[in-house]
Design a protein around this motif. Structure first.
Motif, PDB file in Angstrom:
ATOM      1  N   ILE A 188     -27.097 -75.448  51.407  1.00  0.00           N
ATOM      2  CA  ILE A 188     -25.958 -74.422  51.717  1.00  0.00           C
ATOM      3  C   ILE A 188     -27.310 -73.861  53.471  1.00  0.00           C
ATOM      4  N   VAL A 189     -28.386 -73.889  52.737  1.00  0.00           N
ATOM      5  CA  VAL A 189     -29.042 -73.550  53.523  1.00  0.00           C
ATOM      6  C   VAL A 189     -29.733 -74.639  54.584  1.00  0.00           C
ATOM      7  N   THR A 190     -29.343 -75.890  54.168  1.00  0.00           N
ATOM      8  CA  THR A 190     -29.531 -76.693  54.791  1.00  0.00           C
ATOM      9  C   THR A 190     -28.211 -76.981  56.067  1.00  0.00           C
ATOM     10  N   ASP A 191     -27.209 -76.377  55.263  1.00  0.00           N
ATOM     11  CA  ASP A 191     -25.657 -76.704  56.524  1.00  0.00           C
ATOM     12  C   ASP A 191     -26.758 -75.216  57.730  1.00  0.00           C
ATOM     13  N   PHE A 192     -26.645 -73.742  56.933  1.00  0.00           N
ATOM     14  CA  PHE A 192     -27.348 -72.487  57.868  1.00  0.00           C
ATOM     15  C   PHE A 192     -28.539 -72.525  58.685  1.00  0.00           C
ATOM     16  N   HIS A 193     -29.013 -73.740  58.211  1.00  0.00           N
ATOM     17  CA  HIS A 193     -30.681 -74.867  59.065  1.00  0.00           C
ATOM     18  C   HIS A 193     -30.548 -75.161  60.329  1.00  0.00           C
ATOM     19  N   SER A 194     -29.437 -75.803  60.426  1.00  0.00           N
ATOM     20  CA  SER A 194     -28.415 -76.831  61.053  1.00  0.00           C
ATOM     21  C   SER A 194     -28.451 -76.229  62.555  1.00  0.00           C
ATOM     22  N   ARG A 195     -27.227 -74.833  62.463  1.00  0.00           N
ATOM     23  CA  ARG A 195     -26.246 -74.337  63.195  1.00  0.00           C
ATOM     24  C   ARG A 195     -26.721 -73.992  64.387  1.00  0.00           C
ATOM     25  N   GLU A 196     -26.524 -74.373  65.294  1.00  0.00           N
ATOM     26  CA  GLU A 196     -27.230 -73.702  66.474  1.00  0.00           C
ATOM     27  C   GLU A 196     -28.006 -72.314  67.231  1.00  0.00           C
ATOM     28  N   THR A 197     -26.509 -71.468  66.717  1.00  0.00           N
ATOM     29  CA  THR A 197     -27.022 -69.702  66.579  1.00  0.00           C
ATOM     30  C   THR A 197     -27.533 -70.120  64.815  1.00  0.00           C
ATOM     31  N   SER A 198     -28.256 -69.078  64.392  1.00  0.00           N
ATOM     32  CA  SER A 198     -28.462 -68.831  63.121  1.00  0.00           C
ATOM     33  C   SER A 198     -27.363 -67.442  62.548  1.00  0.00           C
ATOM     34  N   ILE A 223     -40.156 -71.363  58.355  1.00  0.00           N
ATOM     35  CA  ILE A 223     -39.538 -72.749  58.212  1.00  0.00           C
ATOM     36  C   ILE A 223     -39.396 -72.572  56.889  1.00  0.00           C
ATOM     37  N   MET A 224     -40.524 -72.381  55.786  1.00  0.00           N
ATOM     38  CA  MET A 224     -40.371 -72.187  54.401  1.00  0.00           C
ATOM     39  C   MET A 224     -39.929 -71.051  54.209  1.00  0.00           C
ATOM     40  N   ALA A 225     -39.391 -70.215  55.307  1.00  0.00           N
ATOM     41  CA  ALA A 225     -39.085 -69.010  54.404  1.00  0.00           C
ATOM     42  C   ALA A 225     -36.841 -69.783  54.771  1.00  0.00           C
ATOM     43  N   SER A 226     -36.808 -70.113  55.594  1.00  0.00           N
ATOM     44  CA  SER A 226     -35.303 -70.946  56.041  1.00  0.00           C
ATOM     45  C   SER A 226     -34.827 -71.754  55.282  1.00  0.00           C
ATOM     46  N   VAL A 227     -34.943 -73.450  54.603  1.00  0.00           N
ATOM     47  CA  VAL A 227     -35.174 -73.516  54.004  1.00  0.00           C
ATOM     48  C   VAL A 227     -35.655 -74.798  52.433  1.00  0.00           C
ATOM     49  N   GLY A 228     -37.453 -74.090  53.541  1.00  0.00           N
ATOM     50  CA  GLY A 228     -38.324 -74.928  52.652  1.00  0.00           C
ATOM     51  C   GLY A 228     -38.368 -74.888  51.516  1.00  0.00           C
ATOM     52  N   SER A 229     -38.386 -73.233  51.424  1.00  0.00           N
ATOM     53  CA  SER A 229     -39.288 -73.071  49.989  1.00  0.00           C
ATOM     54  C   SER A 229     -38.248 -73.676  48.610  1.00  0.00           C
ATOM     55  N   ILE A 230     -36.383 -73.219  48.974  1.00  0.00           N
ATOM     56  CA  ILE A 230     -35.295 -73.666  48.120  1.00  0.00           C
ATOM     57  C   ILE A 230     -35.243 -75.425  47.824  1.00  0.00           C
ATOM     58  N   TYR A 231     -36.719 -76.401  49.015  1.00  0.00           N
ATOM     59  CA  TYR A 231     -36.398 -77.720  49.175  1.00  0.00           C
ATOM     60  C   TYR A 231     -37.460 -77.934  47.722  1.00  0.00           C
ATOM     61  N   MET A 232     -38.359 -77.102  48.008  1.00  0.00           N
ATOM     62  CA  MET A 232     -39.677 -76.991  47.066  1.00  0.00           C
ATOM     63  C   MET A 232     -39.134 -76.497  44.970  1.00  0.00           C
ATOM     64  N   ASN A 233     -38.595 -75.334  45.154  1.00  0.00           N
ATOM     65  CA  ASN A 233     -38.231 -75.164  43.749  1.00  0.00           C
ATOM     66  C   ASN A 233     -37.264 -76.073  43.092  1.00  0.00           C
ATOM     67  N   PHE A 234     -36.561 -77.052  43.959  1.00  0.00           N
ATOM     68  CA  PHE A 234     -35.852 -77.253  43.553  1.00  0.00           C
ATOM     69  C   PHE A 234     -35.982 -78.640  43.511  1.00  0.00           C
ATOM     70  N   GLY A 235     -37.468 -79.261  43.897  1.00  0.00           N
ATOM     71  CA  GLY A 235     -38.241 -80.265  43.781  1.00  0.00           C
ATOM     72  C   GLY A 235     -39.046 -79.556  41.853  1.00  0.00           C
ATOM     73  N   LEU A 236     -39.537 -78.228  41.840  1.00  0.00           N
ATOM     74  CA  LEU A 236     -40.355 -77.396  40.939  1.00  0.00           C
ATOM     75  C   LEU A 236     -39.732 -78.156  39.738  1.00  0.00           C
ATOM     76  N   TRP A 237     -37.961 -77.278  40.020  1.00  0.00           N
ATOM     77  CA  TRP A 237     -37.398 -77.344  38.641  1.00  0.00           C
ATOM     78  C   TRP A 237     -37.584 -78.931  37.781  1.00  0.00           C
ATOM     79  N   ALA A 238     -36.933 -80.061  38.580  1.00  0.00           N
ATOM     80  CA  ALA A 238     -37.061 -80.987  38.493  1.00  0.00           C
ATOM     81  C   ALA A 238     -38.689 -82.117  37.055  1.00  0.00           C
ATOM     82  N   ILE A 239     -39.990 -81.093  38.407  1.00  0.00           N
ATOM     83  CA  ILE A 239     -41.348 -81.025  37.893  1.00  0.00           C
ATOM     84  C   ILE A 239     -41.148 -80.638  36.064  1.00  0.00           C
ATOM     85  N   ALA A 240     -40.666 -79.500  36.259  1.00  0.00           N
ATOM     86  CA  ALA A 240     -40.895 -78.100  35.038  1.00  0.00           C
ATOM     87  C   ALA A 240     -40.046 -79.315  33.503  1.00  0.00           C
ATOM     88  N   LEU A 241     -39.001 -79.878  34.112  1.00  0.00           N
ATOM     89  CA  LEU A 241     -38.375 -80.557  32.834  1.00  0.00           C
ATOM     90  C   LEU A 241     -38.764 -81.473  31.528  1.00  0.00           C
TER      91      LEU A 241
END
Length: 446
Positions: free
Chosen positions: A330-340, A393-411
């Protein structure tokens, strides 16, 4: 071989019901869970209520996220030296002093929101970081050491309900004050008056906590939660635990769980209206209380420790993976829109938008040290998370991408520890209780 004065059955446990000792209600573990919970409500609970609005309720999250990064950087330092503080002033006064930095933090957020002034925001964040680190350590140690073994999960759930209760009450206040604000922006100033007043009550509530020596448990076992070694010994002991195998293996799990806080709060600020943010704060708190108490009851059940630890791990990590996947979409969708977009609950598309450580500590002093390291690692994670979330950029989408990666690394690293709980690790909580019971019987006999 059983120790003198103890039969083998007594040492390893049997099916006979344990003896219950009478306790005074104001010295009971339930009473102390209540007081600890109230301190949680008044200090980090209200802090969470402010930040669950996104950026402390400010129109944009960047300055507040920077302040929060400073808070958590200093918390890493104060957490690491938490056992040293306990050594000099005891666990009760450590908790009390730990509540004192939250009201200046709230005052700083107020001045930033109302006057666009940053100096008190940063100064309040620094004071909060220095005090909150030892508060987090102290509350964790108390929650692990005070309750009877069969009540520890319920104690944890009850205690943490108050922290989330702060978020619920704060969310309700915010929702009531901002009910008609369907656009983006900062929340009403009246909210901060209430928050500052509530957080100023934290130290007075801490005075009502029973010190460990005065706690009365229904199993008759005394509570010991003191540090008797000198400062240098404690620093070396903390360093050894920090690089121990099991703690290093669960560090990614700690990071991925606490990294999420800034991500969630910034997500609210970036994409939702004032009243929608208040509603999210309110509803998410209710769900957290329900889930936390259900988990606590499950961890206290008579099911084998091996199965409890593995089932809890599987359910929690599976749910986390699901919401990180959805958040990424969903944040990828939000970030890709012309108007935030700024979603309100009337808008189309609005709807899409502490057990492991207790089984590692061998004695009461290690409970304090592990609590310090746990909270220190959490603070380090949150410092990085809030720091990154202060960048657009991290506030809008980057942090969610990073947290998804941390989740995978932690397993996998976390699983290496989880699979040993109830097997090679045994049940450290029960082992600590048996040692306390031996000491109590020896003291009675002498």
């Amino acid at each position: 071989m059983a120790e003198k004065g103890l039969s083998t059955d007594e040492e390893v446990g049997n099916d006979s019901p344990p003896q219950k000792f009478p306790v005074k209600w104001y010295r009971s573990t339930f009473y102390n869970a209540l007081i600890l919970g109230m301190c949680n409500f008044l200090a980090p609970g209200i802090w969470g209520a402010m930040n669950s609005l996104g950026g402390g309720g400010a129109a944009e999250p960047y300055v507040v996220n920077t302040a929060n990064a400073l808070t958590f950087c200093l918390m890493v330092l104060s957490c690491f030296f938490g056992s040293v503080v306990v050594r000099f002033i005891g666990i009760k006064w450590t908790l009390i002093i730990g509540t004192m930095g939250y009201a200046p933090y709230a005052a700083g957020i107020y001045t930033q929101v109302r006057y666009d002034s940053n100096w008190l925001t940063l100064f309040g964040a620094a004071l909060c970081g220095l005090s909150a680190g030892i508060f987090w350590m102290a509350e964790s140690a108390i929650a692990l050491a005070y309750p009877e073994p069969e009540n520890q999960g319920k104690f944890l759930g009850f205690w943490l309900s108050f922290r989330v209760g702060g978020q619920i009450v704060g969310g309700a206040i915010n929702l009531g004050v901002n009910i008609n604000r369907s656009t983006a922006g900062s929340v009403s100033y009246v909210v901060y008056y209430i928050f500052i007043a509530l957080q100023a009550l934290g130290p007075f509530c801490g005075l009502l906590l029973s010190p460990p020596a005065k706690v009365q448990r229904t199993d008759g076992v005394p509570v010991k939660l003191a540090i008797v070694h000198d400062t240098w010994y404690e620093i070396k002991a903390m360093a050894r635990l920090l690089v121990s195998r099991n703690f290093l293996l669960i560090t990614p799990l700690i990071w991925q769980a606490t990294f999420a806080e800034a991500v969630f709060f910034t997500y609210n600020s970036m994409w939702f209206s004032v009243r929608a943010r208040a509603l999210g704060s309110f509803v998410s708190g209710i769900m957290a209380i329900i889930a936390g108490n259900l988990l606590g009851a499950f961890l206290d059940s008579k099911i084998a420790l091996k199965l409890r630890s593995r089932a809890g791990f599987a359910v929690i990590l599976a749910l986390q993976g699901a919401w990180w996947l959805w958040g990424t979409i969903i944040v990828t969708d939000f970030h890709s829109r012309e108007t935030s977009p700024t979603f309100d609950w009337e808008d189309p598309g609005f709807g899409m938008g502490y057990f492991i450580v207790g089984n590692l500590a061998r004695d009461e002093e290690e409970v304090v040290r592990f609590a310090s390291l746990l909270r220190g690692m959490e603070s380090a994670s949150q410092a990085v998370s809030y720091g990154l979330s202060s960048v657009s950029i991290m506030a809008s989408v980057g942090s969610i991408y990073m947290n998804f990666g941390l989740w995978a690394i932690a397993l996998y690293p976390a699983w290496l520890v989880i699979r040993e709980i109830g097997v090679s690790l045994g049940d450290k909580k029960v082992e600590r209780e048996r040692q306390r019971e031996r000491e109590r019987r020896v003291a009675v006999e002498n």
